[in-house]
Design a protein around this motif. Structure first.
Motif, PDB file in Angstrom:
ATOM      1  N   LYS A 142       0.829  -1.213   0.000  1.00  0.00           N
ATOM      2  CA  LYS A 142       0.000   0.000   0.000  1.00  0.00           C
ATOM      3  C   LYS A 142       0.861   1.260   0.000  1.00  0.00           C
ATOM      4  O   LYS A 142       0.470   2.275  -0.573  1.00  0.00           O
ATOM      5  CB  LYS A 142      -0.946  -0.006   1.202  1.00  0.00           C
ATOM      6  N   ASP A 178      -5.518  -3.172 -12.722  1.00  0.00           N
ATOM      7  CA  ASP A 178      -5.908  -1.797 -13.038  1.00  0.00           C
ATOM      8  C   ASP A 178      -4.804  -0.787 -12.755  1.00  0.00           C
ATOM      9  O   ASP A 178      -4.878   0.349 -13.205  1.00  0.00           O
ATOM     10  CB  ASP A 178      -7.154  -1.402 -12.234  1.00  0.00           C
ATOM     11  N   TYR A 179      -3.790  -1.178 -11.989  1.00  0.00           N
ATOM     12  CA  TYR A 179      -2.695  -0.263 -11.676  1.00  0.00           C
ATOM     13  C   TYR A 179      -1.882   0.009 -12.938  1.00  0.00           C
ATOM     14  O   TYR A 179      -1.703  -0.868 -13.773  1.00  0.00           O
ATOM     15  CB  TYR A 179      -1.781  -0.826 -10.590  1.00  0.00           C
ATOM     16  N   ASN A 180      -1.344   1.216 -13.050  1.00  0.00           N
ATOM     17  CA  ASN A 180      -0.572   1.554 -14.252  1.00  0.00           C
ATOM     18  C   ASN A 180       0.927   1.322 -14.055  1.00  0.00           C
ATOM     19  O   ASN A 180       1.740   1.911 -14.740  1.00  0.00           O
ATOM     20  CB  ASN A 180      -0.864   2.991 -14.690  1.00  0.00           C
ATOM     21  N   TYR A 181       1.278   0.466 -13.112  1.00  0.00           N
ATOM     22  CA  TYR A 181       2.668   0.072 -12.916  1.00  0.00           C
ATOM     23  C   TYR A 181       2.725  -1.438 -12.732  1.00  0.00           C
ATOM     24  O   TYR A 181       1.745  -2.080 -12.370  1.00  0.00           O
ATOM     25  CB  TYR A 181       3.299   0.798 -11.716  1.00  0.00           C
ATOM     26  N   ASN A 196       1.818   1.766  -3.591  1.00  0.00           N
ATOM     27  CA  ASN A 196       0.660   2.248  -4.329  1.00  0.00           C
ATOM     28  C   ASN A 196       0.407   3.726  -4.046  1.00  0.00           C
ATOM     29  O   ASN A 196       0.161   4.511  -4.963  1.00  0.00           O
ATOM     30  CB  ASN A 196      -0.580   1.416  -3.982  1.00  0.00           C
ATOM     31  N   GLN A 232       0.588   6.993  -6.772  1.00  0.00           N
ATOM     32  CA  GLN A 232      -0.699   7.587  -7.148  1.00  0.00           C
ATOM     33  C   GLN A 232      -0.472   8.785  -8.054  1.00  0.00           C
ATOM     34  O   GLN A 232       0.320   9.668  -7.747  1.00  0.00           O
ATOM     35  CB  GLN A 232      -1.477   8.045  -5.904  1.00  0.00           C
ATOM     36  N   LYS A 243      -7.820  -6.205  -9.160  1.00  0.00           N
ATOM     37  CA  LYS A 243      -7.546  -4.815  -8.780  1.00  0.00           C
ATOM     38  C   LYS A 243      -6.141  -4.410  -9.220  1.00  0.00           C
ATOM     39  O   LYS A 243      -5.930  -3.305  -9.729  1.00  0.00           O
ATOM     40  CB  LYS A 243      -7.710  -4.642  -7.274  1.00  0.00           C
ATOM     41  N   MET A 244      -5.155  -5.300  -9.029  1.00  0.00           N
ATOM     42  CA  MET A 244      -3.775  -4.998  -9.418  1.00  0.00           C
ATOM     43  C   MET A 244      -3.652  -4.774 -10.915  1.00  0.00           C
ATOM     44  O   MET A 244      -2.807  -4.003 -11.360  1.00  0.00           O
ATOM     45  CB  MET A 244      -2.846  -6.137  -9.008  1.00  0.00           C
ATOM     46  N   LYS A 304       1.984   6.071 -16.515  1.00  0.00           N
ATOM     47  CA  LYS A 304       2.401   4.716 -16.849  1.00  0.00           C
ATOM     48  C   LYS A 304       3.865   4.758 -17.287  1.00  0.00           C
ATOM     49  O   LYS A 304       4.279   5.669 -17.994  1.00  0.00           O
ATOM     50  CB  LYS A 304       1.526   4.159 -17.970  1.00  0.00           C
TER      51      LYS A 304
END
Length: 155
Positions: free
Chosen positions: A57, A100-103, A60, A64, A97-98, A68
């Motif tokens: 977290k 959707d992260y841009n990393y 993350n 934020q 969910k992961m 990308k």
């Protein structure tokens, strides 16, 4: 007496696993959240390691709003130990969910790799590398400090 001996053995084994500056990190390959393999190589300059959800977290939060490719520009990779996560939770909730992260998140599903690196609970371990060798390491417990350190790394 047995408990004291066991504790001493654990402390000695942990000390034996400690990384020393100049030490070459053994290469490994893990899949990311999109099932794309990544192999640790000599071009990697920063290895971020989170051994628990609290550490993940922090990463993350630090990333934020970043574009990308932010980590890739800094030749950084993020390794998350998800071995303690129940498989059903991982597949039904966490992994979607992961995605959707841009990393990129390299997932250690079986605790094969992450235990090599001494990241504590609720923190992110930063390993600064050069040509596959450890230069320095530091731990972050606050997202803001991690974000500032990443921003200071010029692509």
């Amino acid at each position: 007496m047995k408990a004291a001996a066991l504790l001493l053995l654990c402390l000695l084994s942990t000390a034996a696993l400690a990384l020393e500056p100049g030490e070459r990190l053994a290469p490994w390959t893990l899949l990311d959240q999109h099932d794309v393999p990544y192999t640790l190589n000599d071009r990697t300059r920063i290895l971020l390691v989170a051994r628990d959800m609290a550490g993940a977290k922090l990463v993350n939060a630090a990333l934020q709003g970043k574009p990308k490719g932010y980590l890739e520009e800094r030749q950084a990779v993020f390794l998350a130990d998800i071995s303690h996560m129940p498989g059903v939770i991982a597949s039904l909730f966490a992994l979607p969910k992961m995605r959707d992260y841009n990393y990129r998140i390299l997932l250690d599903r079986d605790a094969r790799i992450a235990p090599r690196y001494p990241a504590g609970e609720g923190e992110v371990l930063w390993l600064q590398l050069e040509d596959g060798r450890l230069l320095t390491q530091q731990a972050f417990k606050e997202a803001g400090a991690l974000e500032q350190a990443l921003a200071a790394e010029r692509p």
